[in-house]
Design a protein around this motif. Structure first.
Motif, PDB file in Angstrom:
ATOM      1  N   MET A   1       6.236   3.882  30.055  1.00 45.89           N
ATOM      2  CA  MET A   1       6.162   2.456  30.364  1.00 45.89           C
ATOM      3  C   MET A   1       6.191   2.292  31.872  1.00 45.89           C
ATOM      4  SD  MET A   1       8.339  -0.602  28.615  1.00 45.89           S
ATOM      5  CE  MET A   1       7.635  -2.261  28.593  1.00 45.89           C
ATOM      6  N   LEU A   2       5.171   1.635  32.415  1.00 49.08           N
ATOM      7  CA  LEU A   2       5.040   1.441  33.851  1.00 49.08           C
ATOM      8  C   LEU A   2       5.580   0.061  34.215  1.00 49.08           C
ATOM      9  CD1 LEU A   2       1.361   2.741  34.252  1.00 49.08           C
ATOM     10  CD2 LEU A   2       3.479   4.068  34.093  1.00 49.08           C
ATOM     11  N   LEU A   3       6.602   0.048  35.052  1.00 47.30           N
ATOM     12  CA  LEU A   3       7.268  -1.208  35.383  1.00 47.30           C
ATOM     13  C   LEU A   3       7.463  -1.340  36.891  1.00 47.30           C
ATOM     14  CD1 LEU A   3      10.055  -1.134  32.640  1.00 47.30           C
ATOM     15  CD2 LEU A   3       8.019  -2.577  32.655  1.00 47.30           C
ATOM     16  N   PRO A   4       7.187  -2.509  37.449  1.00 43.08           N
ATOM     17  CA  PRO A   4       7.407  -2.705  38.890  1.00 43.08           C
ATOM     18  C   PRO A   4       8.897  -2.868  39.193  1.00 43.08           C
ATOM     19  CG  PRO A   4       6.630  -4.735  37.887  1.00 43.08           C
ATOM     20  CD  PRO A   4       6.582  -3.686  36.809  1.00 43.08           C
ATOM     21  N   ASP A   5       9.347  -2.215  40.253  1.00 44.21           N
ATOM     22  CA  ASP A   5      10.732  -2.357  40.730  1.00 44.21           C
ATOM     23  C   ASP A   5      11.762  -2.126  39.632  1.00 44.21           C
ATOM     24  OD1 ASP A   5       9.859  -2.851  43.266  1.00 44.21           O
ATOM     25  OD2 ASP A   5       9.853  -5.029  43.028  1.00 44.21           O
ATOM     26  N   CYS A   6      11.484  -1.162  38.772  1.00 43.52           N
ATOM     27  CA  CYS A   6      12.423  -0.847  37.692  1.00 43.52           C
ATOM     28  C   CYS A   6      12.654   0.662  37.660  1.00 43.52           C
ATOM     29  CB  CYS A   6      11.884  -1.316  36.344  1.00 43.52           C
ATOM     30  SG  CYS A   6      13.007  -0.988  34.964  1.00 43.52           S
ATOM     31  N   THR A   7      13.916   1.039  37.774  1.00 36.06           N
ATOM     32  CA  THR A   7      14.280   2.457  37.739  1.00 36.06           C
ATOM     33  C   THR A   7      15.424   2.649  36.753  1.00 36.06           C
ATOM     34  OG1 THR A   7      13.681   2.714  40.068  1.00 36.06           O
ATOM     35  CG2 THR A   7      15.022   4.441  39.093  1.00 36.06           C
ATOM     36  N   LEU A   8      15.215   3.502  35.787  1.00 38.35           N
ATOM     37  CA  LEU A   8      16.258   3.854  34.825  1.00 38.35           C
ATOM     38  C   LEU A   8      16.845   5.201  35.217  1.00 38.35           C
ATOM     39  CD1 LEU A   8      17.770   3.515  32.082  1.00 38.35           C
ATOM     40  CD2 LEU A   8      15.808   4.664  31.020  1.00 38.35           C
ATOM     41  N   PHE A   9      18.188   5.276  35.255  1.00 36.31           N
ATOM     42  CA  PHE A   9      18.851   6.543  35.544  1.00 36.31           C
ATOM     43  C   PHE A   9      19.295   7.208  34.246  1.00 36.31           C
ATOM     44  CE2 PHE A   9      19.206   4.415  39.594  1.00 36.31           C
ATOM     45  CZ  PHE A   9      19.084   5.443  40.516  1.00 36.31           C
ATOM     46  N   PRO A  10      19.374   8.536  34.226  1.00 39.32           N
ATOM     47  CA  PRO A  10      19.994   9.197  33.078  1.00 39.32           C
ATOM     48  C   PRO A  10      21.387   8.636  32.835  1.00 39.32           C
ATOM     49  CG  PRO A  10      18.928  10.810  34.502  1.00 39.32           C
ATOM     50  CD  PRO A  10      18.897   9.504  35.242  1.00 39.32           C
ATOM     51  N   HIS A  11      21.727   8.459  31.559  1.00 42.78           N
ATOM     52  CA  HIS A  11      23.011   7.925  31.114  1.00 42.78           C
ATOM     53  C   HIS A  11      23.140   6.425  31.338  1.00 42.78           C
ATOM     54  CE1 HIS A  11      24.022  12.147  30.824  1.00 42.78           C
ATOM     55  NE2 HIS A  11      23.684  12.283  32.095  1.00 42.78           N
ATOM     56  N   GLY A  12      22.062   5.792  31.785  1.00 39.53           N
ATOM     57  CA  GLY A  12      22.053   4.343  31.920  1.00 39.53           C
ATOM     58  C   GLY A  12      21.341   3.705  30.751  1.00 39.53           C
ATOM     59  N   GLY A  13      21.512   2.402  30.596  1.00 40.63           N
ATOM     60  CA  GLY A  13      20.862   1.678  29.522  1.00 40.63           C
ATOM     61  C   GLY A  13      19.891   0.644  30.075  1.00 40.63           C
ATOM     62  N   LEU A  14      18.751   0.466  29.408  1.00 40.72           N
ATOM     63  CA  LEU A  14      17.746  -0.493  29.844  1.00 40.72           C
ATOM     64  C   LEU A  14      17.260  -1.313  28.645  1.00 40.72           C
ATOM     65  CD1 LEU A  14      15.906  -1.497  32.177  1.00 40.72           C
ATOM     66  CD2 LEU A  14      14.245   0.240  31.459  1.00 40.72           C
ATOM     67  N   PRO A  15      17.617  -2.609  28.592  1.00 42.92           N
ATOM     68  CA  PRO A  15      17.078  -3.458  27.523  1.00 42.92           C
ATOM     69  C   PRO A  15      15.634  -3.817  27.829  1.00 42.92           C
ATOM     70  CG  PRO A  15      18.514  -4.738  28.974  1.00 42.92           C
ATOM     71  CD  PRO A  15      18.563  -3.323  29.463  1.00 42.92           C
ATOM     72  N   LEU A  16      14.780  -3.747  26.827  1.00 46.69           N
ATOM     73  CA  LEU A  16      13.354  -4.001  27.019  1.00 46.69           C
ATOM     74  C   LEU A  16      12.823  -4.930  25.937  1.00 46.69           C
ATOM     75  CD1 LEU A  16      12.158  -0.365  27.819  1.00 46.69           C
ATOM     76  CD2 LEU A  16      12.186  -2.273  29.442  1.00 46.69           C
ATOM     77  N   HIS A  17      11.876  -5.769  26.319  1.00 43.15           N
ATOM     78  CA  HIS A  17      11.122  -6.575  25.356  1.00 43.15           C
ATOM     79  C   HIS A  17       9.697  -6.053  25.361  1.00 43.15           C
ATOM     80  CE1 HIS A  17       9.772  -9.866  22.924  1.00 43.15           C
ATOM     81  NE2 HIS A  17       8.939 -10.293  23.852  1.00 43.15           N
ATOM     82  N   ILE A  18       9.262  -5.481  24.268  1.00 47.55           N
ATOM     83  CA  ILE A  18       7.944  -4.853  24.165  1.00 47.55           C
ATOM     84  C   ILE A  18       6.974  -5.856  23.562  1.00 47.55           C
ATOM     85  CG2 ILE A  18       6.645  -2.901  23.250  1.00 47.55           C
ATOM     86  CD1 ILE A  18       8.843  -2.067  25.164  1.00 47.55           C
TER      87      ILE A  18
END
Length: 204
Positions: free
Chosen positions: A13-30
């Motif tokens: 998933m290509l997202l502007p200004d979005c970085t997910l780190f290992p062990h972090g959580g990211l809520p997404l609306h697909i």
């Protein structure tokens, strides 16, 4: 990590200004059709897909418009809505380098896992203590209940590499700094950077 079977290729998933780190959580609306197809394929397979930061306007060749390192995530929960879109929580698992972009209806890449190991091990205890001190500083202006919950969460982590990623996910907000930190190869260097950044109490 050894119990997880990391695939050699995955949707991205290509997202502007979005970085997910290992062990972090990211809520997404697909909602985009291509990502709905990607999610469907992931859920029927390994439940993995990656997140990559767009570095400019998206082009047909993702290699020209995305950062070279992103994070492989595991779908922890996914709920499809009546309109076919989905809400989900993606849990960061491991840094990955995108080595080849593949022909696919959605962005898909061949990946190289980038494990994170803190070295030298003899300095791990000192690194943890420094990170805990930084965590206390950066949370001191938060409401007491929020601060206590965050301190309690970080206190349970005994790996400085993991703790640095968790702190970056929670407290670091600048998109460029987040991506720079994600791409930093040395876990010890990431720990040092986090401690220096947060010692002033301002993660901005």
């Amino acid at each position: 990590m050894s119990s997880l079977n990391i695939p050699q290729t995955c949707g991205v998933m290509l997202l502007p200004d979005c970085t997910l780190f290992p062990h972090g959580g990211l809520p997404l609306h697909i909602f985009e059709p291509r990502y709905r197809e990607m999610l469907s394929d992931a859920l029927q397979g390994s439940c993995f897909f990656a997140v990559a930061r767009l570095t400019g306007k998206e082009t047909k060749d993702p290699g020209r418009c995305t950062a070279p390192v992103g994070t492989m995530g595991l779908v922890r929960a996914s709920r499809e809505l009546d309109d076919g879109t989905s809400n989900l929580l993606l849990h960061g698992v491991i840094r990955v380098r995108f080595t080849e972009w593949l022909d696919s209806p959605y962005p898909k890449a061949r990946i190289e896992p980038l494990p994170s190991v803190f070295e030298p091990e003899s300095q791990a205890k000192a690194a943890l203590e420094a990170l805990h001190e930084a965590s206390e500083i950066v949370t001191r202006e938060l409401p007491d209940d929020v601060r206590e919950a965050l301190v309690a969460m970080t206190a349970q982590i005994d790996d400085p590499s993991i703790l640095a990623d968790v702190m970056a996910q929670q407290f670091l907000h600048n998109p460029d700094e987040r991506q720079d930190l994600l791409e930093m190869e040395s876990a010890a260097a990431r720990v040092a950077w986090i401690c220096k950044k947060f010692e002033s109490g301002s993660p901005q």
